[in-house]
Design a protein around this motif. Structure first.
Motif, PDB file in Angstrom:
ATOM      1  N   PHE A  32      47.092  57.086  15.907  1.00 31.13           N
ATOM      2  CA  PHE A  32      46.239  57.705  16.922  1.00 31.13           C
ATOM      3  C   PHE A  32      45.799  56.684  17.957  1.00 31.13           C
ATOM      4  O   PHE A  32      45.883  56.938  19.158  1.00 31.13           O
ATOM      5  CB  PHE A  32      45.001  58.341  16.277  1.00 31.13           C
ATOM      6  N   TRP A  33      45.318  55.526  17.509  1.00 30.73           N
ATOM      7  CA  TRP A  33      44.737  54.550  18.414  1.00 30.73           C
ATOM      8  C   TRP A  33      45.764  54.019  19.411  1.00 30.73           C
ATOM      9  O   TRP A  33      45.529  54.001  20.612  1.00 30.73           O
ATOM     10  CB  TRP A  33      44.123  53.400  17.611  1.00 30.73           C
ATOM     11  N   TYR A  34      46.917  53.557  18.890  1.00 34.08           N
ATOM     12  CA  TYR A  34      47.908  52.944  19.763  1.00 34.08           C
ATOM     13  C   TYR A  34      48.889  53.953  20.347  1.00 34.08           C
ATOM     14  O   TYR A  34      49.572  53.660  21.335  1.00 34.08           O
ATOM     15  CB  TYR A  34      48.665  51.845  19.014  1.00 34.08           C
ATOM     16  N   PHE A  36      47.948  57.299  21.181  1.00 25.17           N
ATOM     17  CA  PHE A  36      47.265  58.252  22.054  1.00 25.17           C
ATOM     18  C   PHE A  36      46.116  57.614  22.828  1.00 25.17           C
ATOM     19  O   PHE A  36      46.084  57.676  24.052  1.00 25.17           O
ATOM     20  CB  PHE A  36      46.737  59.440  21.231  1.00 25.17           C
ATOM     21  N   HIS A  37      45.193  57.011  22.125  1.00 23.71           N
ATOM     22  CA  HIS A  37      43.973  56.528  22.774  1.00 23.71           C
ATOM     23  C   HIS A  37      44.239  55.427  23.808  1.00 23.71           C
ATOM     24  O   HIS A  37      43.767  55.519  24.948  1.00 23.71           O
ATOM     25  CB  HIS A  37      42.972  56.028  21.726  1.00 23.71           C
ATOM     26  N   VAL A  38      44.937  54.394  23.421  1.00 21.13           N
ATOM     27  CA  VAL A  38      45.175  53.264  24.327  1.00 21.13           C
ATOM     28  C   VAL A  38      45.979  53.692  25.561  1.00 21.13           C
ATOM     29  O   VAL A  38      45.582  53.376  26.692  1.00 21.13           O
ATOM     30  CB  VAL A  38      45.828  52.076  23.590  1.00 21.13           C
ATOM     31  N   ARG A  40      46.148  56.632  26.995  1.00 25.57           N
ATOM     32  CA  ARG A  40      45.297  57.481  27.834  1.00 25.57           C
ATOM     33  C   ARG A  40      44.241  56.646  28.552  1.00 25.57           C
ATOM     34  O   ARG A  40      43.910  56.910  29.702  1.00 25.57           O
ATOM     35  CB  ARG A  40      44.611  58.574  27.002  1.00 25.57           C
ATOM     36  N   THR A  41      43.705  55.646  27.882  1.00 29.79           N
ATOM     37  CA  THR A  41      42.711  54.776  28.498  1.00 29.79           C
ATOM     38  C   THR A  41      43.332  53.972  29.631  1.00 29.79           C
ATOM     39  O   THR A  41      42.731  53.827  30.704  1.00 29.79           O
ATOM     40  CB  THR A  41      42.101  53.832  27.445  1.00 29.79           C
ATOM     41  N   ARG A  44      43.854  56.322  32.573  1.00 30.44           N
ATOM     42  CA  ARG A  44      42.581  56.596  33.231  1.00 30.44           C
ATOM     43  C   ARG A  44      42.148  55.413  34.093  1.00 30.44           C
ATOM     44  O   ARG A  44      41.743  55.578  35.237  1.00 30.44           O
ATOM     45  CB  ARG A  44      41.505  56.892  32.186  1.00 30.44           C
TER      46      ARG A  44
END
Length: 61
Positions: A32-34, A36-38, A40-41, A44
């Motif tokens: 999830f972290w690497y 999706f989250h990273v 998307r960040t 942004r």
């Protein structure tokens, strides 16, 4: 004693289940972290950086 102590096969099964659960949890958290989250960040941050550059360019002109 009403409940027998955890020994032998039950203890090994419990440790195996806990090890698998913790390992899979760690793997899914990293996914999830690497995955999706990273990204998307970063997307942004790039978007807002572009907006800020455009705003600064309009003010200079």
């Amino acid at each position: 004693m009403a409940i027998a102590p955890i020994t032998g096969m039950l203890r090994r099964g419990l440790l195996t289940d806990l090890s698998i659960a913790v390992g899979l949890g760690f793997a899914m958290a990293n996914t999830f972290w690497y995955g999706f989250h990273v990204p998307r960040t970063v997307a942004r941050d790039n978007y807002y950086r572009k907006l800020e550059e455009e705003r600064a360019a309009r003010q200079k002109a």
